[in-house]
Every structure is written in structure tokens, then in C-alpha cells.
Design a protein around this motif. Sequence first.
Motif, mmCIF file in Angstrom:
data_model
loop_
_atom_site.group_PDB
_atom_site.id
_atom_site.type_symbol
_atom_site.label_atom_id
_atom_site.label_comp_id
_atom_site.label_asym_id
_atom_site.label_seq_id
_atom_site.Cartn_x
_atom_site.Cartn_y
_atom_site.Cartn_z
ATOM 1 N N ASP A 36 33.985 36.457 38.444
ATOM 2 C CA ASP A 36 35.381 36.862 38.638
ATOM 3 C C ASP A 36 36.287 35.654 38.830
ATOM 4 O OD1 ASP A 36 34.856 39.571 38.383
ATOM 5 O OD2 ASP A 36 34.694 39.917 40.541
ATOM 6 N N GLN A 37 35.835 34.677 39.609
ATOM 7 C CA GLN A 37 36.644 33.473 39.808
ATOM 8 C C GLN A 37 36.771 32.676 38.508
ATOM 9 O OE1 GLN A 37 34.214 32.031 43.071
ATOM 10 N NE2 GLN A 37 36.016 32.059 44.426
ATOM 11 N N ALA A 38 35.687 32.601 37.748
ATOM 12 C CA ALA A 38 35.699 31.828 36.502
ATOM 13 C C ALA A 38 36.634 32.427 35.466
ATOM 14 C CB ALA A 38 34.286 31.723 35.933
ATOM 15 N N GLN A 39 36.931 33.705 35.567
ATOM 16 C CA GLN A 39 37.839 34.312 34.600
ATOM 17 C C GLN A 39 39.227 34.592 35.184
ATOM 18 O OE1 GLN A 39 36.371 38.043 33.050
ATOM 19 N NE2 GLN A 39 35.283 38.459 34.941
ATOM 20 N N GLN A 40 39.476 34.073 36.381
ATOM 21 C CA GLN A 40 40.767 34.278 37.031
ATOM 22 C C GLN A 40 41.789 33.244 36.564
ATOM 23 O OE1 GLN A 40 40.492 34.599 41.281
ATOM 24 N NE2 GLN A 40 42.675 34.275 41.564
ATOM 25 N N ARG A 41 42.969 33.727 36.213
ATOM 26 C CA ARG A 41 44.101 32.841 35.900
ATOM 27 C C ARG A 41 44.714 32.398 37.215
ATOM 28 N NH1 ARG A 41 48.128 36.150 32.753
ATOM 29 N NH2 ARG A 41 49.328 34.273 33.096
ATOM 30 N N THR A 42 44.907 31.098 37.372
ATOM 31 C CA THR A 42 45.487 30.581 38.617
ATOM 32 C C THR A 42 46.808 29.861 38.379
ATOM 33 O OG1 THR A 42 44.236 28.520 38.450
ATOM 34 C CG2 THR A 42 43.201 30.325 39.674
ATOM 35 N N THR A 43 47.245 29.793 37.145
ATOM 36 C CA THR A 43 48.530 29.194 36.803
ATOM 37 C C THR A 43 49.239 30.147 35.853
ATOM 38 O OG1 THR A 43 47.720 27.998 34.858
ATOM 39 C CG2 THR A 43 47.540 26.859 36.992
ATOM 40 N N HIS A 158 42.256 20.097 32.792
ATOM 41 C CA HIS A 158 42.853 21.431 32.946
ATOM 42 C C HIS A 158 42.037 22.260 33.933
ATOM 43 C CE1 HIS A 158 44.542 21.043 28.605
ATOM 44 N NE2 HIS A 158 45.433 20.614 29.480
ATOM 45 N N ALA A 159 40.710 22.234 33.769
ATOM 46 C CA ALA A 159 39.837 23.016 34.646
ATOM 47 C C ALA A 159 39.980 22.567 36.093
ATOM 48 C CB ALA A 159 38.386 22.903 34.178
ATOM 49 N N ASP A 160 40.131 21.272 36.315
ATOM 50 C CA ASP A 160 40.290 20.754 37.672
ATOM 51 C C ASP A 160 41.553 21.324 38.322
ATOM 52 O OD1 ASP A 160 39.294 19.118 39.784
ATOM 53 O OD2 ASP A 160 40.781 17.593 39.279
ATOM 54 N N ILE A 161 42.638 21.390 37.566
ATOM 55 C CA ILE A 161 43.880 21.972 38.091
ATOM 56 C C ILE A 161 43.679 23.443 38.411
ATOM 57 C CG2 ILE A 161 46.255 22.642 37.463
ATOM 58 C CD1 ILE A 161 46.304 19.978 35.795
ATOM 59 N N LEU A 162 43.007 24.167 37.515
ATOM 60 C CA LEU A 162 42.762 25.587 37.744
ATOM 61 C C LEU A 162 41.916 25.792 38.994
ATOM 62 C CD1 LEU A 162 42.034 26.726 34.075
ATOM 63 C CD2 LEU A 162 44.162 27.019 35.371
ATOM 64 N N ARG A 163 40.884 24.974 39.158
ATOM 65 C CA ARG A 163 40.006 25.116 40.321
ATOM 66 C C ARG A 163 40.762 24.808 41.608
ATOM 67 N NH1 ARG A 163 34.324 25.524 41.636
ATOM 68 N NH2 ARG A 163 34.428 25.900 43.875
ATOM 69 N N GLU A 164 41.556 23.762 41.613
ATOM 70 C CA GLU A 164 42.315 23.436 42.819
ATOM 71 C C GLU A 164 43.278 24.567 43.160
ATOM 72 O OE1 GLU A 164 44.792 19.760 44.842
ATOM 73 O OE2 GLU A 164 44.181 19.600 42.754
ATOM 74 N N SER A 165 43.871 25.193 42.142
ATOM 75 C CA SER A 165 44.770 26.326 42.370
ATOM 76 C C SER A 165 44.014 27.550 42.868
ATOM 77 C CB SER A 165 45.513 26.682 41.086
ATOM 78 O OG SER A 165 46.307 25.609 40.645
ATOM 79 N N ASP A 167 40.948 27.627 44.735
ATOM 80 C CA ASP A 167 40.394 27.581 46.097
ATOM 81 C C ASP A 167 40.515 26.228 46.776
ATOM 82 O OD1 ASP A 167 38.442 26.087 44.781
ATOM 83 O OD2 ASP A 167 36.828 27.521 45.144
ATOM 84 N N GLY A 168 41.315 25.327 46.191
ATOM 85 C CA GLY A 168 41.520 24.029 46.807
ATOM 86 C C GLY A 168 40.466 22.991 46.473
ATOM 87 N N GLN A 169 39.378 23.400 45.828
ATOM 88 C CA GLN A 169 38.340 22.457 45.444
ATOM 89 C C GLN A 169 38.807 21.658 44.236
ATOM 90 O OE1 GLN A 169 35.325 22.044 47.128
ATOM 91 N NE2 GLN A 169 36.392 23.373 48.574
ATOM 92 N N LYS A 170 38.339 20.420 44.128
ATOM 93 C CA LYS A 170 38.681 19.603 42.987
ATOM 94 C C LYS A 170 37.506 18.701 42.634
ATOM 95 C CE LYS A 170 41.554 17.036 46.165
ATOM 96 N NZ LYS A 170 42.876 16.640 46.495
ATOM 97 N N THR A 171 37.519 18.225 41.416
ATOM 98 C CA THR A 171 36.424 17.419 40.925
ATOM 99 C C THR A 171 36.397 16.057 41.591
ATOM 100 O OG1 THR A 171 36.552 18.549 38.813
ATOM 101 C CG2 THR A 171 35.364 16.476 38.838
ATOM 102 N N MET A 172 37.551 15.454 41.755
ATOM 103 C CA MET A 172 37.619 14.111 42.337
ATOM 104 C C MET A 172 38.707 14.084 43.396
ATOM 105 S SD MET A 172 37.385 11.907 38.835
ATOM 106 C CE MET A 172 36.577 10.453 39.451
ATOM 107 N N GLY A 173 38.531 13.192 44.368
ATOM 108 C CA GLY A 173 39.575 12.971 45.359
ATOM 109 C C GLY A 173 39.536 13.881 46.542
#
Length: 173
Positions: A36-43, A158-165, A167-173
Motif C-alpha cells: 500500500d505504501q509503495a503504491q501511494q502517491r505522496t506528491t 524521485h523515489a527518495d522525495i516520495l519516500r521522504e514525503s 514517512d520522513g525516511q530518506k536514502t541519504m542524509g
Amino acid sequence: MGAPLPELTGERADLLASLDKHRGFLRFTARGLTDDQAQQRTTVSELTIGGLIKHVAGTEERWLRFAVGGAEAMRAEGAPEDADAWADQFRMLPGETLDVLLERYRAVAEHTDSLVATLDLDGEQALPAAPWFEPGASWSVRRVLLHVIAETAQHAGHADILRESLDGQKTMG
């Protein structure tokens, strides 16, 4: 499983190391997500993490078919034929799971890696007729790989932005 790949050095090793780094960023961005999270639009865009993984796998697969067999091979099996099919390559459709999309991406990557070990990087194919390609232009296998690396890196971002939107997780930083 196929025969082990030869130990690559030089340019081939560098190209695959760069591609694999960006593949890893994309896979890392999907870590721990539910379907469900993987198919969720966050932007405001239509993009989803699962859809991006599906798209990048399909893009890598089609461009490597091009590198081996030219424009006709690129259009073979699974190439989007209309606007709806084109849009579906960016979406997780009913019945698709993140695990299945990631496994397909792994298989595509394994196949690409085996091709890079054997293809002539200077070998060229004529690009398909399209408004965004210069008429009569050709791309070398090297240029195809650079394109796939750029495409993968762009969509990993793009995926990193979606993930941060999400649940706040991000690939780097």
C-alpha cells in the motif's frame, strides 16, 4: 543461475559500478514499505515508489534489448503501445506487489550485467524514429548504458522525495 560473470575491470567495471550504485539507492528507498505504501502517491504527481521501480526495470530492459538488437528489439514484447499502456508502466497495477517488482528489477539487472560483460561497447544501433531523436542517429552500447545510468539516478532521486514525503525516511542524509 547462469555461468559466473568474468571479473570486470576498467570501463565496464566503472559503468556497472555506477549503475549498481543508483539501483541500490532505488532499492534502498523501498526498504520496509508495504504494498500500500509503495503504491501511494505522496506528491501532486502520479509517481509512486513501486511505479518507479517498475518503470526503471522496464526501461533498463528495453534499452538493453535495443543495444543488442536495435529499435525493433526494443519495441518487442512488453513495450507500451498506447497512452494507457505507457502510463501503466509507472503504476503498480492490481495484483502487483513490491516484492515481485523488486525481484523483476533484480532479474533485469542481472541480465544487464551479463550483457555488459560481453557486448562491444562501441557497437552501434540506429535509434528509433521519434521526435526527440535526431533523424538517422545511432547510439553505441556505451551511450545506452550512460542513458540507463542517468535514468536510474534520476528516478532514484524521485523515489527518495516520495519516500521522504511518505514517512520522513530518506536514502541519504
